[in-house]
Design a protein around this motif. Structure first.
Motif, short mmCIF file in Angstrom:
data_model
loop_
_atom_site.label_atom_id
_atom_site.label_comp_id
_atom_site.label_asym_id
_atom_site.label_seq_id
_atom_site.Cartn_x
_atom_site.Cartn_y
_atom_site.Cartn_z
N ILE A 171 7.65 0.41 -3.64
CA ILE A 171 7.63 0.98 -2.41
C ILE A 171 7.80 0.00 -1.30
N ASP A 172 7.28 -1.28 -1.43
CA ASP A 172 7.19 -2.37 -0.71
C ASP A 172 8.74 -2.76 -0.47
N ARG A 173 9.02 -2.77 -1.70
CA ARG A 173 10.81 -3.35 -1.75
C ARG A 173 11.80 -2.35 -1.04
N LEU A 174 11.35 -1.07 -1.26
CA LEU A 174 12.29 -0.19 -0.65
C LEU A 174 12.39 -0.06 0.95
N LEU A 175 10.96 -0.30 1.37
CA LEU A 175 10.53 -0.20 3.01
C LEU A 175 11.24 -1.53 3.36
N LYS A 176 10.98 -2.63 2.70
CA LYS A 176 11.87 -3.87 3.17
C LYS A 176 13.34 -3.70 3.29
N GLU A 177 13.83 -3.24 2.18
CA GLU A 177 15.32 -2.97 2.51
C GLU A 177 15.80 -2.06 3.30
N CYS A 178 15.38 -1.01 3.40
CA CYS A 178 16.07 -0.02 4.18
C CYS A 178 15.01 0.37 5.58
N CYS A 179 13.91 0.15 5.80
CA CYS A 179 13.22 0.66 6.90
C CYS A 179 12.52 -0.38 7.72
N MET A 180 12.17 0.01 9.00
CA MET A 180 11.28 -0.90 10.00
C MET A 180 10.07 0.15 10.42
N SER A 181 9.03 -0.69 10.68
CA SER A 181 7.88 0.03 11.04
C SER A 181 7.62 -0.18 12.62
N LEU A 182 7.27 1.07 13.24
CA LEU A 182 6.79 0.95 14.40
C LEU A 182 5.72 2.03 14.90
N GLY A 183 4.36 1.43 15.63
CA GLY A 183 3.31 2.27 15.56
C GLY A 183 2.87 3.09 14.49
N GLY A 184 2.88 2.56 13.33
CA GLY A 184 2.31 3.09 11.95
C GLY A 184 3.57 4.00 11.46
N MET A 185 4.71 4.28 12.04
CA MET A 185 5.71 5.02 11.22
C MET A 185 6.72 4.04 10.97
#
Length: 641
Positions: A618-632
């Motif tokens: 999950i950490d790898r997936l979020l790092k590759e494809c996503c960005m975080s803002l305000g807990g979302m």
């Protein structure tokens, strides 16, 4: 924002459930005159009385008469004052001693919609809404009974005749002077005005209500939800401000928002009554006898189209929903008005103020419309691409004049001719490279290239990308035609290589970011090295879709300021590794919501791929494809600015 998340990390996520078993039965008791350390938990409760509608509660609790803090003589005196010396079943204190205490309630607040009782159990939080919050205070009604006994004893000891004569004197006027007694000295006109006072005029003009519903006085006797439903059922289309004006002054707008979402849908910032409110189950059309279920689907289609544009053509609507003309006309008349040579226009202007003031409501309604749209696509067999919303539907007429059509056709013809000429020149250039001076093919002849002046550099005003003479030289290689792209466009293998390598590095990109990276790549090429040819937006998109990528239809909120190119999001769908499945599940999640929480992603991955999904995955997936803002979490490139 990333540093802010590191300073305040999410340490635990808890599932929240709404329990309804004790709804309208759960009260919170407060004891404001008693310290928190001295509770009534271990006190004997003798009796309880409640009036649910008035939220009135009385509790009788026993007093410890054996406590060293209890004054026995005072307790006996109070009992004597209240009950007297007689021994009767109706006595308050049967033991001849004050041995109990009564608590009476008052409401701490009339609005408890923001309060609930919570129970935390096995990692789950269960909430039950409170019906009321009551403050329990000691009642001194026994003193009133003591006063009554005292007055009865005084009356018994006092002569009744001399007392009644004293009270009788108060029946006579005490001021006989007419200069002071002016109440009866009025002129006939003043006396008439007193009998029939003039009506006070309403200073605040309220919006007109429907003529075929209950009177406003009768309407306001109904519960708030029924008031909103009755008004919307008769008016059918209404701005939120008008709805608040028709309700009683002081009505809580938050409660009205909850009620309106039960019976209406948001269309262009205005509220339109739901189809199932107008056409309940087991009913049918008064015109054609069509069942209510079919009518609701047809009317929902009309409402959905009005969320995209200001005007509709009746024939176009009828051709899709295939209902009798009378029913189609009913749908349109409920929410629009005919305009000469423009079709049917939505009744009210777009209420931008409501959308800005209540973005959370607008976002929920947008997601609701996405679900309705998906169902309508299956029922009526159309694609959302068939109805592309205009950038400014209010400014664009439905019908285009003949002169305008002719002008557009000429411009398109010139553009097509220019494109064909460029392709023909490129083919001739390619042929000249493989043709010798004797005209025989096969002899490679090097063609000398001359730099172009600034005035000869090709320009592209349609927003497309062009290699042109970015390094001082014109295009040297014609694009290679790909017969499998399905659009008749041409692109080079080099462009495909660039797209593949870019998405294998970034995984998720919007179109504007791909164009930016492509321009940077062109600027880094050596002077004179140009192999991409004339690249348009459509060619670039087709190349992306031919490179194991897919477009992710992210449902951006209506108030999003993202441009059209920023809303075209593409992701690497297949790269040949097993981790492709993780990305595909993630992309499907973001096709339903533009922002999600981590636990939603984790739960969905576990459901689709099993318990083998680890925190590292999950950490790898979020790092590759996503960005975080305000807990979302957002897909890269879709984070709101």
């Amino acid at each position: 924002m990333a540093s802010g998340d590191d300073d305040d990390p999410i340490i635990q996520e808890i599932d929240v459930y709404l329990a309804r078993s004790l709804v309208e039965k759960l009260y919170l008791f407060q004891y404001p005159v008693r310290p928190g350390s001295m509770s009534y938990d271990n006190v004997t409760h003798l009796a309880a009385r409640i009036k649910p509608k008035q939220q009135k509660v009385e509790l009788e609790v026993a007093m410890d008469t054996m406590s060293p803090n209890y004054c026995r003589s005072k307790g006996e005196q109070i009992a004597l004052n209240v009950d007297g010396t007689s021994s009767e079943d109706s006595n308050v204190y049967s033991t001849k001693m004050m041995d109990k205490q009564t608590f009476s309630s008052i409401q701490a607040t009339t609005n408890t919609s923001r309060y609930a009782a919570a129970v935390f159990h096995k990692g789950e939080l269960h909430l039950t809404p409170l019906q009321g919050i009551l403050q329990m205070r000691p009642s001194f009604s026994y003193l009133d009974k003591a006063d009554t006994k005292h007055r009865e004893r005084e009356a018994a000891n006092e002569g009744t005749d001399s007392r009644s004569e004293h009270e009788r004197q108060y029946l006579y006027c005490q001021a006989m002077d007419t200069t002071e007694n002016t109440e009866l000295v009025k002129t006939p006109g003043e006396y008439l005005s007193m009998l029939m006072p003039p009506l006070a005029e309403e200073k605040v003009a309220k919006p007109m209500g429907p003529s075929n519903v209950l009177s406003m006085a009768q309407l306001r006797t109904l519960p708030l939800g029924d008031q909103v439903k009755t008004l919307m059922k008769n008016v059918k289309v209404m701005p939120f401000a008008n709805l608040m004006g028709l309700l009683a002054s002081g009505t809580d707008s938050t409660a009205v928002l909850r009620c309106i979402q039960q019976v209406a849908l948001l269309v262009q910032g205005n509220w339109v009554v739901k189809s199932d409110v107008l056409y309940p189950k087991n009913t049918c059309s008064s015109h054609s006898g069509v069942p209510a279920e079919v009518l609701c689907r047809g009317r929902d289609f009309v409402m959905w189209r009005f969320t995209l544009e200001r005007t509709l053509m009746r024939k176009e609507v009828a051709a899709i929903i295939k209902l009798p003309p009378e029913d189609v006309k009913d749908f349109l008349e409920q929410m629009s008005a005919p305009r000469l040579n423009r079709g049917w226009e939505f009744l009210l202007p777009t209420d931008h103020d409501f959308v800005k003031k209540h973005p959370d409501v607008a976002q929920r309604q947008h997601m609701l419309w996405l679900g309705i749209q998906s169902k309508l696509e299956k029922v009526f067999n159309f694609s959302k691409d068939d109805f592309v919303p205009k950038k400014d539907a209010q400014m664009e007429p439905v019908h285009i004049s003949g002169d305008h059509r002719l002008k557009s056709a000429r411009e398109n013809a010139r553009e097509n001719h220019g494109a064909m000429q460029r392709e023909l020149d490129a083919r001739r250039l390619k042929a000249s490279r493989y043709t010798g001076s004797s005209g025989e093919s096969g002899a490679l002849v090097q063609v000398k290239q001359e730099p172009m002046s600034d005035s000869e550099e090709p320009m592209d005003t349609s927003g497309s990308l062009t290699n042109g003479s970015i390094n001082g030289y014109p295009n040297s290689t014609s694009p290679v035609s790909d017969p499998h792209n399905g659009h008749g466009h041409s692109f080079t293998p080099e462009l495909q290589d660039f797209v593949r390598s870019t998405f294998q590095k970034h995984y998720v990109l919007c179109l504007s970011e791909v164009k930016r990276l492509f321009n940077l790549h062109l600027a880094s090429l050596p002077t004179g090295h140009s192999v991409y040819g004339h690249v348009t937006d459509r060619m670039l998109q087709d190349t992306i879709l031919q490179s194991q990528c897919k477009q992710i239809l992210v449902p951006f909120p209506p108030q999003s300021n993202a441009t059209a190119e920023e809303q075209k999001v593409f992701g690497l769908w297949e790269s040949g590794e097993t981790f492709d499945k993780h990305r595909q599940v993630l992309f499907e999640i973001f096709m339903k919501n533009y922002r999600v929480r981590r636990n939603v992603i984790q739960t969905r991955l576990t459901q689709e791929l099993g318990d083998a999904v680890t925190k590292t995955d999950i950490d790898r997936l979020l790092k590759e494809c996503c960005m975080s803002l305000g807990g979302m979490w957002y897909l890269k490139g879709t984070v709101p600015s």
